[in-house]
Design an enzyme around this catalytic site. Structure first.
Site, mmCIF file in Angstrom:
data_model
loop_
_atom_site.group_PDB
_atom_site.id
_atom_site.type_symbol
_atom_site.label_atom_id
_atom_site.label_comp_id
_atom_site.label_asym_id
_atom_site.label_seq_id
_atom_site.Cartn_x
_atom_site.Cartn_y
_atom_site.Cartn_z
ATOM 1 N N LYS A 103 1.999 -0.228 -4.221
ATOM 2 C CA LYS A 103 1.781 1.022 -3.371
ATOM 3 C C LYS A 103 0.916 0.675 -2.204
ATOM 4 C CE LYS A 103 -1.442 2.696 -6.765
ATOM 5 N NZ LYS A 103 -0.908 1.893 -8.105
ATOM 6 N N ARG B 224 -7.672 -11.169 -6.650
ATOM 7 C CA ARG B 224 -8.991 -9.807 -6.800
ATOM 8 C C ARG B 224 -9.149 -10.494 -8.680
ATOM 9 N NH1 ARG B 224 -6.227 -4.600 -5.756
ATOM 10 N NH2 ARG B 224 -7.124 -4.410 -7.626
HETATM 11 P P1 AP5 Z 1 1.049 -4.052 -4.657
HETATM 12 O O1 AP5 Z 1 1.724 -3.643 -3.679
HETATM 13 O O2 AP5 Z 1 -0.880 -4.299 -3.861
HETATM 14 O O3 AP5 Z 1 0.178 -3.066 -5.403
HETATM 15 P P2 AP5 Z 1 -0.682 -1.432 -5.781
HETATM 16 O O4 AP5 Z 1 0.423 -0.623 -6.353
HETATM 17 O O5 AP5 Z 1 -0.835 -1.818 -4.819
HETATM 18 O O6 AP5 Z 1 -1.662 -1.706 -6.601
HETATM 19 P P3 AP5 Z 1 -3.441 -1.685 -6.532
HETATM 20 O O7 AP5 Z 1 -3.950 -3.216 -6.388
HETATM 21 O O8 AP5 Z 1 -3.385 -1.083 -5.938
HETATM 22 O O9 AP5 Z 1 -3.665 -1.653 -7.818
HETATM 23 P P4 AP5 Z 1 -4.650 -1.201 -8.624
HETATM 24 O O10 AP5 Z 1 -4.664 0.732 -8.859
HETATM 25 O O11 AP5 Z 1 -5.046 -1.677 -9.596
HETATM 26 O O12 AP5 Z 1 -6.137 -1.389 -7.522
HETATM 27 P P5 AP5 Z 1 -7.108 -0.424 -6.395
HETATM 28 O O13 AP5 Z 1 -7.528 -1.281 -5.419
HETATM 29 O O14 AP5 Z 1 -6.398 1.183 -6.101
HETATM 30 O O15 AP5 Z 1 1.620 -4.879 -5.724
HETATM 31 C C1 AP5 Z 1 0.910 -5.797 -6.842
HETATM 32 C C2 AP5 Z 1 1.799 -6.947 -6.295
HETATM 33 O O16 AP5 Z 1 3.123 -6.796 -6.132
HETATM 34 C C3 AP5 Z 1 1.383 -7.443 -5.062
HETATM 35 O O17 AP5 Z 1 2.160 -8.952 -4.762
HETATM 36 C C4 AP5 Z 1 2.769 -7.911 -4.136
HETATM 37 O O18 AP5 Z 1 2.824 -8.497 -2.536
HETATM 38 C C5 AP5 Z 1 3.618 -7.878 -4.999
HETATM 39 N N1 AP5 Z 1 5.584 -6.708 -4.690
HETATM 40 C C6 AP5 Z 1 4.624 -5.896 -4.184
HETATM 41 N N2 AP5 Z 1 6.289 -4.749 -4.833
HETATM 42 C C7 AP5 Z 1 6.800 -5.680 -5.352
HETATM 43 C C8 AP5 Z 1 8.278 -5.702 -5.344
HETATM 44 N N3 AP5 Z 1 9.289 -4.790 -5.032
HETATM 45 N N4 AP5 Z 1 8.690 -6.581 -5.744
HETATM 46 C C9 AP5 Z 1 8.038 -8.362 -5.930
HETATM 47 N N5 AP5 Z 1 6.762 -7.689 -5.797
HETATM 48 C C10 AP5 Z 1 6.059 -6.796 -5.242
HETATM 49 O O19 AP5 Z 1 -8.416 -0.083 -7.439
HETATM 50 C C11 AP5 Z 1 -9.059 -0.618 -8.291
HETATM 51 C C12 AP5 Z 1 -10.074 -0.009 -8.867
HETATM 52 O O20 AP5 Z 1 -10.922 0.580 -8.134
HETATM 53 C C13 AP5 Z 1 -9.971 0.954 -10.467
HETATM 54 O O21 AP5 Z 1 -8.786 0.417 -10.945
HETATM 55 C C14 AP5 Z 1 -10.814 1.850 -10.362
HETATM 56 O O22 AP5 Z 1 -11.574 1.310 -10.910
HETATM 57 C C15 AP5 Z 1 -11.093 1.268 -8.702
HETATM 58 N N6 AP5 Z 1 -11.031 2.628 -7.878
HETATM 59 C C16 AP5 Z 1 -10.056 3.056 -6.949
HETATM 60 N N7 AP5 Z 1 -9.562 3.985 -6.498
HETATM 61 C C17 AP5 Z 1 -10.350 4.987 -7.747
HETATM 62 C C18 AP5 Z 1 -10.076 6.268 -7.825
HETATM 63 N N8 AP5 Z 1 -9.246 7.457 -7.113
HETATM 64 N N9 AP5 Z 1 -11.255 7.004 -8.897
HETATM 65 C C19 AP5 Z 1 -11.917 6.392 -9.567
HETATM 66 N N10 AP5 Z 1 -11.951 5.061 -9.482
HETATM 67 C C20 AP5 Z 1 -10.798 4.370 -8.707
#
Ligand code: AP5
Length: 236
Positions: free
Chosen positions: A13, A165
């Site tokens: 995403k 991370r």
């Molecule tokens: P990447 O683009 O980083 O993936 P992503 O889907 O953005 O993953 P997130 O980091 O957003 O996941 P997350 O939801 O766990 O973390 P968030 O920060 O939101 O891609 C991943 C990897 O793959 C990268 O290395 C990239 O280069 C590679 N890649 C991408 N596309 C590819 C492809 N097509 N082919 C090969 N490789 C590829 O949240 C963290 C924490 O915050 C949560 O766990 C929660 O505790 C809290 N939080 C956040 N939002 C909320 C909310 N709304 N409510 C409550 N808690 C929340």
């Protein structure tokens, strides 16, 4: 233009959000990134959020919803991509209420579909560039593999140092994040279903098991088509 980004944790995403942000000059509002900023700055919000994030749980709504509402209120006039919010049906309903008050609609919802084992692999191999955390680096994929410099792996785009991370290396926490994502009753899939059923936005579902540029092309061409339809409806 207002866009919601859905997809299991690690599905790409953030990667796609950055490409779309750059194409249309939007704000990329990432709830996870805002939390990480607060944690790094040692704010009260960051300290409260960290315990939940480390365990792979959602940060409570009373902290998350006002934080996202504030980011939306400050966003630029061109619009935004909201990435990581809503993550539950309750957050989806709260977001709709906020947008109603702001008198704005969501135009597009994109949903990246990816098997959870593949998503886990992407999370665990992700490396974060210290200079620009949007630079894609992954130790398992040749096309975005970091490069070696003085015996160390560095960012393939800018040569910046790389880190991991904390929440990306704990398999129990990753499983918990995915359990929440795939929960169709109360979790993030419940929010996705809510939007499929209650919102006029164009729904873009893409197969995430492809290269980054293929997926981007898919999403961008759907947005272009949606924009062309809007123009035709406006001007006949
Ligand atoms: P990447 O683009 O980083 O993936 P992503 O889907 O953005 O993953 P997130 O980091 O957003 O996941 P997350 O939801 O766990 O973390 P968030 O920060 O939101 O891609 C991943 C990897 O793959 C990268 O290395 C990239 O280069 C590679 N890649 C991408 N596309 C590819 C492809 N097509 N082919 C090969 N490789 C590829 O949240 C963290 C924490 O915050 C949560 O766990 C929660 O505790 C809290 N939080 C956040 N939002 C909320 C909310 N709304 N409510 C409550 N808690 C929340």
């Amino acid at each position: 233009m207002r866009i919601l980004a859905f997809g299991p944790n690690g599905s790409g995403k953030g990667t796609q959000g950055t490409i779309i942000r750059d194409r249309y000059g939007l704000d990329h509002i990432e709830s996870g990134e805002i939390f990480r900023h607060h944690i790094k700055a040692g704010t009260e919000l960051g300290m409260k959020a960290k315990t939940y994030i480390d365990a792979g749980n959602l940060v409570p709504d009373e902290l998350t919803i006002p934080m996202v509402a504030e980011a939306l209120a400050k966003s630029n006039e061109r619009g935004w991509i909201l990435d990581g919010f809503p993550r539950s049906k309750a957050q989806a309903e709260a977001l709709q209420e906020t947008l109603r008050e702001m008198k704005i609609d969501v135009d597009y919802i994109f949903e990246i579909e990816l098997d959870r084992e593949e998503a886990k692999k992407r999370i665990m191999g992700r490396r974060i560039c210290s200079i620009n955390n949007n630079h894609p680096n992954h130790i398992a994929f040749e096309t975005i593999h970091p490069v070696e410099k003085d015996g160390e792996l560095v960012c393939r785009v800018c040569g910046g140092s790389l880190s991991m991370r904390e929440d990306d290396q704990d398999q129990d926490a990753i499983n918990q994040r995915h359990d929440i994502y795939y929960d169709e009753d109360k979790g993030t899939m419940a929010a996705v279903i809510y939007y499929r059923e209650n919102c006029d936005a164009r729904n873009i579902r893409v197969d995430g098991d492809r290269g980054i540029s293929d997926i981007a092309e898919n999403i961008l061409s759907e947005i272009e088509e949606g924009e062309a339809i809007k123009l035709r409806l406006k001007f006949g």
